[in-house]
Design an enzyme around this catalytic site. Sequence first.
Site, PDB file in Angstrom:
ATOM      1  N   SER A  30      21.738  38.182 -19.712  1.00 29.16           N
ATOM      2  CA  SER A  30      22.548  38.602 -20.871  1.00 29.16           C
ATOM      3  C   SER A  30      21.901  39.813 -21.530  1.00 29.16           C
ATOM      4  CB  SER A  30      22.622  37.459 -21.885  1.00 29.16           C
ATOM      5  OG  SER A  30      23.219  37.894 -23.088  1.00 29.16           O
ATOM      6  N   TYR A  48      17.589  31.213 -26.833  1.00 32.22           N
ATOM      7  CA  TYR A  48      18.535  31.713 -25.824  1.00 32.22           C
ATOM      8  C   TYR A  48      18.119  33.102 -25.347  1.00 32.22           C
ATOM      9  CZ  TYR A  48      22.919  33.252 -23.692  1.00 32.22           C
ATOM     10  OH  TYR A  48      23.868  33.740 -22.815  1.00 32.22           O
TER      11      TYR A  48
HETATM   12  N1  NAP Z   1      30.292  34.265 -22.446  1.00 34.10           N
HETATM   13  C1  NAP Z   1      29.436  35.168 -22.868  1.00 34.10           C
HETATM   14  O1  NAP Z   1      29.670  35.889 -23.869  1.00 34.10           O
HETATM   15  C2  NAP Z   1      28.144  35.390 -22.101  1.00 34.10           C
HETATM   16  C3  NAP Z   1      27.453  36.586 -22.314  1.00 34.10           C
HETATM   17  C4  NAP Z   1      26.270  36.810 -21.609  1.00 34.10           C
HETATM   18  C5  NAP Z   1      25.810  35.873 -20.708  1.00 34.10           C
HETATM   19  N2  NAP Z   1      26.492  34.710 -20.538  1.00 34.10           N
HETATM   20  C6  NAP Z   1      25.952  33.740 -19.569  1.00 34.10           C
HETATM   21  O2  NAP Z   1      26.915  33.515 -18.558  1.00 34.10           O
HETATM   22  C7  NAP Z   1      26.684  32.242 -17.942  1.00 34.10           C
HETATM   23  C8  NAP Z   1      28.006  31.499 -17.830  1.00 34.10           C
HETATM   24  O3  NAP Z   1      28.500  31.243 -19.131  1.00 34.10           O
HETATM   25  P1  NAP Z   1      30.048  31.281 -19.486  1.00 34.10           P
HETATM   26  O4  NAP Z   1      30.205  32.211 -20.611  1.00 34.10           O
HETATM   27  O5  NAP Z   1      30.849  31.465 -18.275  1.00 34.10           O
HETATM   28  O6  NAP Z   1      30.187  29.799 -20.069  1.00 34.10           O
HETATM   29  P2  NAP Z   1      31.287  28.640 -19.853  1.00 34.10           P
HETATM   30  O7  NAP Z   1      32.651  29.227 -19.735  1.00 34.10           O
HETATM   31  O8  NAP Z   1      31.035  27.669 -20.942  1.00 34.10           O
HETATM   32  O9  NAP Z   1      30.888  28.001 -18.443  1.00 34.10           O
HETATM   33  C9  NAP Z   1      29.673  27.344 -18.286  1.00 34.10           C
HETATM   34  C10 NAP Z   1      29.593  26.710 -16.895  1.00 34.10           C
HETATM   35  O10 NAP Z   1      28.290  26.135 -16.732  1.00 34.10           O
HETATM   36  C11 NAP Z   1      28.416  24.749 -16.386  1.00 34.10           C
HETATM   37  N3  NAP Z   1      27.282  24.030 -16.959  1.00 34.10           N
HETATM   38  C12 NAP Z   1      26.896  23.954 -18.262  1.00 34.10           C
HETATM   39  N4  NAP Z   1      25.834  23.154 -18.405  1.00 34.10           N
HETATM   40  C13 NAP Z   1      25.506  22.715 -17.157  1.00 34.10           C
HETATM   41  C14 NAP Z   1      24.519  21.837 -16.646  1.00 34.10           C
HETATM   42  N5  NAP Z   1      23.649  21.211 -17.462  1.00 34.10           N
HETATM   43  N6  NAP Z   1      24.465  21.606 -15.314  1.00 34.10           N
HETATM   44  C15 NAP Z   1      25.373  22.191 -14.481  1.00 34.10           C
HETATM   45  N7  NAP Z   1      26.341  23.027 -14.907  1.00 34.10           N
HETATM   46  C16 NAP Z   1      26.413  23.278 -16.229  1.00 34.10           C
HETATM   47  C17 NAP Z   1      29.779  24.327 -16.963  1.00 34.10           C
HETATM   48  O11 NAP Z   1      30.379  23.236 -16.266  1.00 34.10           O
HETATM   49  P3  NAP Z   1      30.185  21.660 -16.679  1.00 34.10           P
HETATM   50  O12 NAP Z   1      30.367  21.577 -18.172  1.00 34.10           O
HETATM   51  O13 NAP Z   1      31.182  20.931 -15.868  1.00 34.10           O
HETATM   52  O14 NAP Z   1      28.786  21.337 -16.252  1.00 34.10           O
HETATM   53  C18 NAP Z   1      30.595  25.598 -16.694  1.00 34.10           C
HETATM   54  O15 NAP Z   1      31.053  25.603 -15.363  1.00 34.10           O
HETATM   55  C19 NAP Z   1      25.648  31.540 -18.814  1.00 34.10           C
HETATM   56  O16 NAP Z   1      24.383  31.629 -18.190  1.00 34.10           O
HETATM   57  C20 NAP Z   1      25.663  32.345 -20.110  1.00 34.10           C
HETATM   58  O17 NAP Z   1      24.436  32.277 -20.771  1.00 34.10           O
HETATM   59  C21 NAP Z   1      27.653  34.446 -21.195  1.00 34.10           C
END
Ligand code: NAP
Length: 257
Positions: free
Chosen positions: A137, A147
């Site tokens: 990120s 984070y």
């Molecule tokens: N969205 C943003 O603004 C943003 C910005 C920068 C970086 N990121 C990074 O992008 C990545 C993906 O995030 P996202 O934004 O796509 O979030 P999201 O839409 O909430 O998706 C999160 C995914 O991770 C899985 N997950 C969460 N906890 C888990 C665990 N303990 N074990 C296995 N799977 C788990 C969830 O599925 P289940 O709940 O079924 O496990 C889901 O498939 C993360 O690393 C986040 O830090 C996000």
Amino acid sequence: MTACITGATAGIGLAFAEELAQEGTDLVLVARDADRLGALAVRLGEAHGIDVEVLPADLATDAGCTVVMQRLADPDRPVDILVNNAGFGLNEDFVGGSLAAQERLLDVLVRATLRLTHAALPGMVARGQGMVLNVSSVAGWAPVGTYSAAKAWVTVFTEGLTPELAGTGVTATAVCPGFTRTEFHERADMSMTSVPDWAWLDARRVAREGLRAARSGQVISVPSTRYRTLAIALQHAPRGLLRRGVAAVPETRSDRA
Ligand SMILES: NC(=O)c1ccc[n+]([C@@H]2O[C@H](COP(=O)([O-])OP(=O)(O)OC[C@H]3O[C@@H](n4cnc5c(N)ncnc54)[C@H](OP(=O)(O)O)[C@@H]3O)[C@@H](O)[C@H]2O)c1
């Protein structure tokens, strides 16, 4: 060609799964929600004629990590692309907040990334080909809680692999998005109404740019010009100024991107 994606049921992980499925890549999908994984596997398998395997696993646990590590290290079923993407944010201060939640954050963002990469790389190096994409990120360049610190680790860890991987045919890439429309903020109960429309990225774009960067051997990918500019500013701004900026805007104190 087979890709393993963690956190594949939503947001950026789902976007990686859809992009790779469209290219005809077989998939190993990891997340906790087995029903959602199953439905996704059927949808992508039928739409693209690919093999889709599901591994329901909680990556905050030893048992969950072990299941995925064993699959990644299986020499009979090689995985060519690993996307360490699973993650979540916390909407609370460190002082007085839950220690268990802070530890779970590190377990998923840091320990699982470390373990899965460690399991996948020896086979990739032995086969002379492979890609590891670690979803980090832009927050990794800002002083914003556990984070940010975890994402700083993900970025530097990924960079640190590259000298060892030079000449092996295997690459490691840190994908560093800014605010991206996913379930991330809603899951953490973060109100994002103050974030303007232009600041949001599309998850498919993040995945596409990440894959393009990895294929061209880029070590750090920051999708979009606006976030590349922000990343440069964050890396060169005096740290004291950044800390004062975060302190002055309380909304930035919780872990948001
Ligand atoms: N969205 C943003 O603004 C943003 C910005 C920068 C970086 N990121 C990074 O992008 C990545 C993906 O995030 P996202 O934004 O796509 O979030 P999201 O839409 O909430 O998706 C999160 C995914 O991770 C899985 N997950 C969460 N906890 C888990 C665990 N303990 N074990 C296995 N799977 C788990 C969830 O599925 P289940 O709940 O079924 O496990 C889901 O498939 C993360 O690393 C986040 O830090 C996000």
